[in-house]
Design a protein around this motif. Structure first.
Motif, PDB file in Angstrom:
ATOM      1  N   GLN A  35       0.783  -1.233  -0.060  1.00 53.14           N
ATOM      2  CA  GLN A  35      -0.110  -0.059   0.041  1.00 53.14           C
ATOM      3  C   GLN A  35       0.918   1.272  -0.063  1.00 53.14           C
ATOM      4  OE1 GLN A  35      -2.632  -0.888   3.443  1.00 53.14           O
ATOM      5  NE2 GLN A  35      -4.241  -1.158   1.773  1.00 53.14           N
ATOM      6  N   ILE A  36       0.525   2.127  -0.816  1.00 50.46           N
ATOM      7  CA  ILE A  36       1.198   3.415  -0.748  1.00 50.46           C
ATOM      8  C   ILE A  36       0.289   4.446   0.029  1.00 50.46           C
ATOM      9  CG2 ILE A  36       2.073   5.117  -2.324  1.00 50.46           C
ATOM     10  CD1 ILE A  36       3.157   2.308  -2.865  1.00 50.46           C
ATOM     11  N   TYR A  37       0.805   5.205   0.799  1.00 45.44           N
ATOM     12  CA  TYR A  37       0.373   5.841   1.792  1.00 45.44           C
ATOM     13  C   TYR A  37       0.992   7.337   2.285  1.00 45.44           C
ATOM     14  CZ  TYR A  37       2.599   4.207   5.580  1.00 45.44           C
ATOM     15  OH  TYR A  37       3.605   3.836   6.457  1.00 45.44           O
ATOM     16  N   THR A  38       0.211   8.095   2.858  1.00 50.56           N
ATOM     17  CA  THR A  38       0.765   9.179   3.390  1.00 50.56           C
ATOM     18  C   THR A  38       0.256   9.102   4.663  1.00 50.56           C
ATOM     19  OG1 THR A  38      -0.914  10.753   2.887  1.00 50.56           O
ATOM     20  CG2 THR A  38       0.954  10.577   1.366  1.00 50.56           C
ATOM     21  N   TYR A  56      -3.378   7.597   5.391  1.00 49.90           N
ATOM     22  CA  TYR A  56      -4.395   7.543   4.193  1.00 49.90           C
ATOM     23  C   TYR A  56      -3.730   6.756   3.022  1.00 49.90           C
ATOM     24  CZ  TYR A  56      -6.962   9.651   0.618  1.00 49.90           C
ATOM     25  OH  TYR A  56      -7.805   9.941  -0.778  1.00 49.90           O
ATOM     26  N   ILE A  57      -4.520   5.885   2.686  1.00 50.89           N
ATOM     27  CA  ILE A  57      -4.004   4.774   1.439  1.00 50.89           C
ATOM     28  C   ILE A  57      -4.527   5.479   0.212  1.00 50.89           C
ATOM     29  CG2 ILE A  57      -4.296   2.584   0.594  1.00 50.89           C
ATOM     30  CD1 ILE A  57      -3.092   2.692   3.488  1.00 50.89           C
ATOM     31  N   LYS A  58      -3.543   5.660  -0.404  1.00 51.63           N
ATOM     32  CA  LYS A  58      -3.417   6.071  -1.871  1.00 51.63           C
ATOM     33  C   LYS A  58      -3.997   5.062  -2.976  1.00 51.63           C
ATOM     34  CE  LYS A  58      -0.439  10.359  -1.515  1.00 51.63           C
ATOM     35  NZ  LYS A  58       0.263  11.175  -2.173  1.00 51.63           N
ATOM     36  N   ALA A  59      -3.168   3.837  -2.804  1.00 51.33           N
ATOM     37  CA  ALA A  59      -3.427   2.750  -3.715  1.00 51.33           C
ATOM     38  C   ALA A  59      -2.851   1.487  -3.095  1.00 51.33           C
ATOM     39  CB  ALA A  59      -2.514   3.250  -5.044  1.00 51.33           C
ATOM     40  N   THR A  60      -3.374   0.285  -3.249  1.00 51.51           N
ATOM     41  CA  THR A  60      -2.876  -0.986  -3.081  1.00 51.51           C
ATOM     42  C   THR A  60      -2.316  -1.662  -4.527  1.00 51.51           C
ATOM     43  OG1 THR A  60      -4.499  -1.022  -1.254  1.00 51.51           O
ATOM     44  CG2 THR A  60      -3.441  -3.176  -2.159  1.00 51.51           C
ATOM     45  N   LEU A  61      -1.041  -1.952  -4.584  1.00 52.13           N
ATOM     46  CA  LEU A  61      -0.543  -2.334  -5.880  1.00 52.13           C
ATOM     47  C   LEU A  61       0.151  -3.758  -5.456  1.00 52.13           C
ATOM     48  CD1 LEU A  61       1.421   0.969  -6.465  1.00 52.13           C
ATOM     49  CD2 LEU A  61      -0.700   0.127  -7.247  1.00 52.13           C
ATOM     50  N   CYS A  73       6.086  -2.226  -8.752  1.00 51.79           N
ATOM     51  CA  CYS A  73       4.631  -2.221  -8.429  1.00 51.79           C
ATOM     52  C   CYS A  73       3.858  -1.846  -9.268  1.00 51.79           C
ATOM     53  CB  CYS A  73       4.334  -1.658  -7.155  1.00 51.79           C
ATOM     54  SG  CYS A  73       5.636  -2.121  -5.727  1.00 51.79           S
ATOM     55  N   LYS A  74       2.809  -2.582  -9.710  1.00 54.90           N
ATOM     56  CA  LYS A  74       1.804  -2.182 -10.790  1.00 54.90           C
ATOM     57  C   LYS A  74       0.327  -2.332 -10.104  1.00 54.90           C
ATOM     58  CE  LYS A  74       4.393  -3.031 -14.800  1.00 54.90           C
ATOM     59  NZ  LYS A  74       4.351  -3.616 -16.230  1.00 54.90           N
ATOM     60  N   ASN A  75      -0.490  -1.708 -10.601  1.00 50.73           N
ATOM     61  CA  ASN A  75      -2.082  -1.853 -10.212  1.00 50.73           C
ATOM     62  C   ASN A  75      -2.640  -2.798 -11.113  1.00 50.73           C
ATOM     63  OD1 ASN A  75      -4.453  -1.616  -8.899  1.00 50.73           O
ATOM     64  ND2 ASN A  75      -4.888   0.292 -10.206  1.00 50.73           N
ATOM     65  N   LEU A 128       5.070   7.000   1.509  1.00 50.44           N
ATOM     66  CA  LEU A 128       5.520   5.704   2.146  1.00 50.44           C
ATOM     67  C   LEU A 128       4.854   4.257   1.661  1.00 50.44           C
ATOM     68  CD1 LEU A 128       4.908   7.468   5.661  1.00 50.44           C
ATOM     69  CD2 LEU A 128       6.961   7.063   4.375  1.00 50.44           C
ATOM     70  N   VAL A 129       5.375   3.351   1.934  1.00 49.07           N
ATOM     71  CA  VAL A 129       4.966   1.956   1.382  1.00 49.07           C
ATOM     72  C   VAL A 129       5.171   0.998   2.579  1.00 49.07           C
ATOM     73  CG1 VAL A 129       5.639   0.066  -0.065  1.00 49.07           C
ATOM     74  CG2 VAL A 129       6.223   2.474  -0.745  1.00 49.07           C
ATOM     75  N   LYS A 130       3.768   0.239   2.741  1.00 51.47           N
ATOM     76  CA  LYS A 130       3.835  -0.814   3.709  1.00 51.47           C
ATOM     77  C   LYS A 130       3.309  -2.061   3.250  1.00 51.47           C
ATOM     78  CE  LYS A 130      -0.783   0.296   5.483  1.00 51.47           C
ATOM     79  NZ  LYS A 130      -1.437   0.584   6.840  1.00 51.47           N
ATOM     80  N   LYS A 131       3.491  -3.147   3.715  1.00 44.22           N
ATOM     81  CA  LYS A 131       3.225  -4.514   3.156  1.00 44.22           C
ATOM     82  C   LYS A 131       1.466  -4.617   3.626  1.00 44.22           C
ATOM     83  CE  LYS A 131       4.320  -9.231   2.500  1.00 44.22           C
ATOM     84  NZ  LYS A 131       5.412 -10.162   2.710  1.00 44.22           N
ATOM     85  N   TYR A 132       0.761  -5.116   2.260  1.00 40.10           N
ATOM     86  CA  TYR A 132      -0.657  -5.188   2.652  1.00 40.10           C
ATOM     87  C   TYR A 132      -0.942  -6.659   3.427  1.00 40.10           C
ATOM     88  CZ  TYR A 132      -5.584  -5.401   1.626  1.00 40.10           C
ATOM     89  OH  TYR A 132      -7.071  -5.381   1.583  1.00 40.10           O
TER      90      TYR A 132
END
Length: 132
Positions: A35-38, A56-61, A73-75, A128-132
């Protein structure tokens, strides 16, 4: 402010479909999701103790490629066939599709304290990046 549980950051945007993050094969493998987030404002309990930072999650890739020090990473999404022929064959499915919605809660409106968020979903260098 409390730290978030980030693994790394977005370090390069290589196209409108792919990004590079500074997290490699020690933490991620192909097929993992990130997940890409701020990081937003700090969340506190009623006694004032910190519970962490709102993320705040911007995207799950999807991780599509890894190396020792970075990952691409891609969507990746699965789309339905929407051809006219397909629509006629699945006419009953069109009418029975369900949609999930959030219904109102019975709350004291005087207690509402909204989060102050920048709800911009645009992925930027340094996110920021974290594992989903």
């Amino acid at each position: 402010m409390e730290q978030t549980n980030n693994l790394g950051k977005v370090i390069r945007i290589i196209s409108e479909k792919a990004i590079i993050i500074d997290v490699g094969s020690d933490y991620l493998t192909e097929g993992d999701k990130v997940q890409i987030y701020t990081a937003g404002e700090e969340i506190k309990d009623l006694d004032g103790n910190s519970l962490g930072v709102y993320e705040y999650i911007k995207a799950t890739l999807d991780v599509v490629q890894t190396s020792k020090n970075y990952s691409i990473c891609k969507n990746i999404v699965e789309k339905e066939n929407t051809s006219l022929y397909s629509e006629f064959n699945n006419l009953s499915a069109l009418y029975s599709r369900k949609q999930k919605v959030a219904e109102d809660l019975c709350v004291d409106t005087d207690d509402i304290n909204p989060l102050h968020l920048d709800e911009n979903k645009t992925i930027k260098l340094g996110d920021l990046v974290k594992k989903y």
